[in-house]
Design a protein around this motif. Sequence first.
Motif, PDB file in Angstrom:
ATOM      1  N   GLU A   1      -1.821   1.167 -13.549  1.00 59.79           N
ATOM      2  CA  GLU A   1      -2.733   0.234 -12.896  1.00 59.79           C
ATOM      3  C   GLU A   1      -2.104  -1.152 -12.831  1.00 59.79           C
TER       4      GLU A   1
ATOM      5  N   SER B   1       3.920   6.223 -12.772  1.00 58.84           N
ATOM      6  CA  SER B   1       2.883   6.884 -11.978  1.00 58.84           C
ATOM      7  C   SER B   1       1.575   6.910 -12.737  1.00 58.84           C
ATOM      8  N   ASN B   2       0.463   6.821 -11.973  1.00 61.88           N
ATOM      9  CA  ASN B   2      -0.906   6.818 -12.508  1.00 61.88           C
ATOM     10  C   ASN B   2      -1.221   5.541 -13.298  1.00 61.88           C
TER      11      ASN B   2
ATOM     12  N   SER C   1       0.822  -1.212   0.000  1.00 55.71           N
ATOM     13  CA  SER C   1       0.000   0.000   0.000  1.00 55.71           C
ATOM     14  C   SER C   1       0.854   1.258   0.000  1.00 55.71           C
TER      15      SER C   1
ATOM     16  N   VAL D   1       2.458   1.752  -3.615  1.00 58.18           N
ATOM     17  CA  VAL D   1       1.543   2.196  -4.679  1.00 58.18           C
ATOM     18  C   VAL D   1       1.045   3.609  -4.425  1.00 58.18           C
ATOM     19  N   GLN D   2       0.887   3.991  -3.149  1.00 61.41           N
ATOM     20  CA  GLN D   2       0.492   5.362  -2.852  1.00 61.41           C
ATOM     21  C   GLN D   2       1.584   6.346  -3.256  1.00 61.41           C
ATOM     22  N   ALA D   3       2.862   5.965  -3.018  1.00 59.98           N
ATOM     23  CA  ALA D   3       3.969   6.854  -3.364  1.00 59.98           C
ATOM     24  C   ALA D   3       4.023   7.097  -4.874  1.00 59.98           C
ATOM     25  N   LYS D   4       3.689   6.092  -5.675  1.00 57.43           N
ATOM     26  CA  LYS D   4       3.744   6.248  -7.137  1.00 57.43           C
ATOM     27  C   LYS D   4       2.380   6.543  -7.739  1.00 57.43           C
ATOM     28  N   ASN D   5       1.348   6.680  -6.867  1.00 60.02           N
ATOM     29  CA  ASN D   5      -0.016   6.970  -7.330  1.00 60.02           C
ATOM     30  C   ASN D   5      -0.477   5.895  -8.333  1.00 60.02           C
ATOM     31  N   ILE D   6      -0.255   4.616  -7.951  1.00 60.44           N
ATOM     32  CA  ILE D   6      -0.653   3.483  -8.797  1.00 60.44           C
ATOM     33  C   ILE D   6      -1.920   2.854  -8.210  1.00 60.44           C
ATOM     34  N   LYS D   7      -2.839   2.480  -9.086  1.00 61.60           N
ATOM     35  CA  LYS D   7      -4.062   1.804  -8.653  1.00 61.60           C
ATOM     36  C   LYS D   7      -3.793   0.292  -8.619  1.00 61.60           C
TER      37      LYS D   7
END
Length: 964
Positions: A716, A713-714, A667, A670-676
């Motif tokens: 999925e 980043s961004n 978690s 993925v938050q650091a790289k803004n990945i879903k």
Amino acid sequence: MKNIQSKFSKNYNNSYRWFVVTGILVLILTLFLATNFFYALKESQLEARRQFLNKQVELAAKDIQNRFSSTYDDLVFFVNNLEPWTYERDDDEQIAFEMRSRRIFNNHRNILDSLIVIFPSQSVSFSFDEKNNFIKQLSYSETKLPIQKENHIFLENQSKGVKIVGVVNIDRFLGDELGNYYLGMSGEKLLFKNGELYGLTDYLPTRGFMISPLSFEPIKKDIKNGLKGGYSGVFVNEVEGTSYESIIYQYPFSLFPLEIPLAVIFIQDKNEATSKIFGTYIYLLIGLMFLLLMVILILYRFIRNAQESNDLLEEKSEKIEELFRQQSLLLQESRGFIYFQDANRKMVRVSSEVKEVLGYESDDFVNNFPKYIPEDQLKVLIDRIDEAIVNHKESFSFEFDFKSSSGEMIRSRAFEKLFYSEMGEFTGNVGICTDINERYISEQELLKSNNRLIAVLRSLPDIIFIYSSEGIFLEYYIQDESFLLKPAQTSLGKSIMDDLPNPLNQQIMEGFEKVKSTGKIVTLDFEIESQAGKKIFETRLFKLDEDRMISISRDVTGQKLWEKGLQEAMEAAELANRAKSEFLANMSHEIRTPMNGLLGIIGLLEKTNLNTKQSEYLQVIKDSGQSLSFIINDVLDYSKIESGMMHLESSVFHFKEALEKILKIFSGMVQAKNIKLSYQFGPLLPEFIELDKEKLGQILFNLIGNAIKFTPSNGEIHLYVYGESFMEENIIVHFSVKDTGIGIPESKIKTLTEPFVQVDGSNTREFTGTGLGLAISNKLIELMGGELRIESEENKGSVFSFNVFGKIYIQEEKVLGYNSAVEESFVWEKMQKKYPLRILLVEDNETNLKFMQMLMKELGYKITLAKNGLEAIDTVANHDFDLIFMDIQMPKLNGLEATKIIRNLENKLYIPIIGLSANAFQEDINEAISIGMDGYLSKPIQVKDIALTIKKIYELKTKKEANQ
């Protein structure tokens, strides 16, 4: 023969007088038997019809019941596999559901009128309209079950809150099923339903049919008691206005879960069942009477002609007596038959024994015997006969094949006696044909066996000698005589002792004697200086038969040299593998020991007051240390896999919860790289499963970690998991990790699972790593019975999919034991006040000693120190402790030996001992636990692991004291 003729004439007059009396008696007896036979035939016909109706009515009832049970089973399976969220997710789930609904509806179209599926928030119904169009109706209002009816099937999946209702058309179903049975023009098919009778009109049950009350009451009583039965009574068809005496059979059945008393009733007109017998029998009787009259006339004619033939009998008696004499002579041969031929070699007669020998009737053989002899042999046989006739031979014999009636070729021997007139002309012959097939087959098999043996001996590359039982050379079979001491021909007729040099002759003769005394094969190895040089031979000695012995010698010089080289290579490989294992163990210990101090001090520094810049520097050091630790783990894991030391450690766990915990670890990344990061659990996944949880986690860590690393980043990442059950309690679990990352060139995919291989292996690459993650994951997947598949396209993303084998468990099996998992909510600073324990630390490394002292001070503990195993034993013997942290590798006495001695100290209570070691192999952990340690912490050790271990030991101690 004259005596036979006289006796025949004397009996002729008596036979003629009795002929008329016998004819009249036969006629009267025939009429009497015909009458009784008619009544017996009539009763037999009625009994046959009863058995037919009995079997048909049972078959019809069981077919109806089985057909309906199949529908019910399909509905049960359908409701058990429904999901309450079917109409709350994407259209693919709805389409799949509607296809299953339509499939079950089509499979049972003649039973179901409509199908209603009730979900928690809506319901949907399926039916066919008059034009046979498939109709679906969806309702989003509050749904309720329809009113209970006798033609409704209600099923419910309480665990998922899903229900279905099947509306059944009983009349159509029963009419269709009964329409499949044909009872003849005078048969009726009835249906007993709810105490009433229904007939079939246009395949639909219809009223207007009844059975006489005297017969119908016992029928209803038997149906009520669930008994099948047969009856006689009057059947009335009010629809057609007919009635007749009938044979009645019924068979009760039920259509679970419908509570309707049902039975199938088949009826046959008794008179119609036997009406055709009378007409047929009259014609048969007339025919028999006509045949009887014909027989009487023939007998009369026969007796009359017999007298005339009596005169001819005397004339031919001498010839017949001669034929009988010849037949007696010929039958003295073995199993055979006699035949007669005329001057044109045409067969005129054959004895009845031909049936037993060749399987042909006499007339068939007389007319067609040349067809039963192979053409090539028939031509030779004709030539032999012609030659014998020309030479006026009195007899001759010949062997040839006869084709029997079964198609089998039978070897035969023919012996013929030839006859000539006074003028020397051939007048005919008589012969006897004998079956010699068994003897011929035995001779041929013996010949083939000898030929095969000689062919095999000549084709073998070995050196073969055959000797007498006394050791005299008789024969030889050799392809290359350069392997011998001298030419083989010179040895024939000589004994082994005289022909071979010492000590070889002694060795072989000892083997000979052993073979003769035991009857078993004896194997000898010896070395000789042959014409081709020094050779090593392996020789087998055994009996060929009672009078001969055989030796088979094979050149094994190359094999012996290869075996010697292989043995030396295996010993060298074992030494290298042992050296490699020792190097990895030492490397692990030497690197992990300073890493323990480094990462431990970092953990302590994190709890001190640091400014922002210092925290950043500390985090860099911590990340670098952890990365180095991961690299060490990867190298050790791959080395274990490569050497075959990696084994599966299966356990039972909650499958979905375990996967969700693994995903939570990522978690922060993925938050650091803004990945879903999303996941989906597909069908057929059990709640609890048995497999190697740790290795599955390691595979997912590598694959999901790589996906996060290479996804910008961004982007999925999606994890999809579904199951596939097989062989009842087993399951194949399929995993798919899909990302929208940078992708992999097609040329790199095949080599990606090789060790130390990366997509970008240059010094300027953007993404770092050892290149072992996928190699380890691939090996672990193969170890767990699966296969790793990689699909990728550059700049679009990749899909890593794999499957593993596991075992399904209905409920959790919890394993009791020590658990050192990190509890995130646990606060360990100054924990001594809450968890007071007396602790002994046994450690020889100064860096680790300083770290442990600093750590224990932060925890609030004053600990006792021992720098080797001997000091630890003396300290424990003189003081009491609640917990011992024991290093494994130490001078003078290591931790494992010290633990053994402490466990055997007298007058000492049991003290928990936790091992501390840089050795991370599972076999090291297993050895420590088996010796007597209560736990094992691998270096580098986390501060929280030490704190949680102390907490667990304290809780176990207090619980034990409370129970005493």
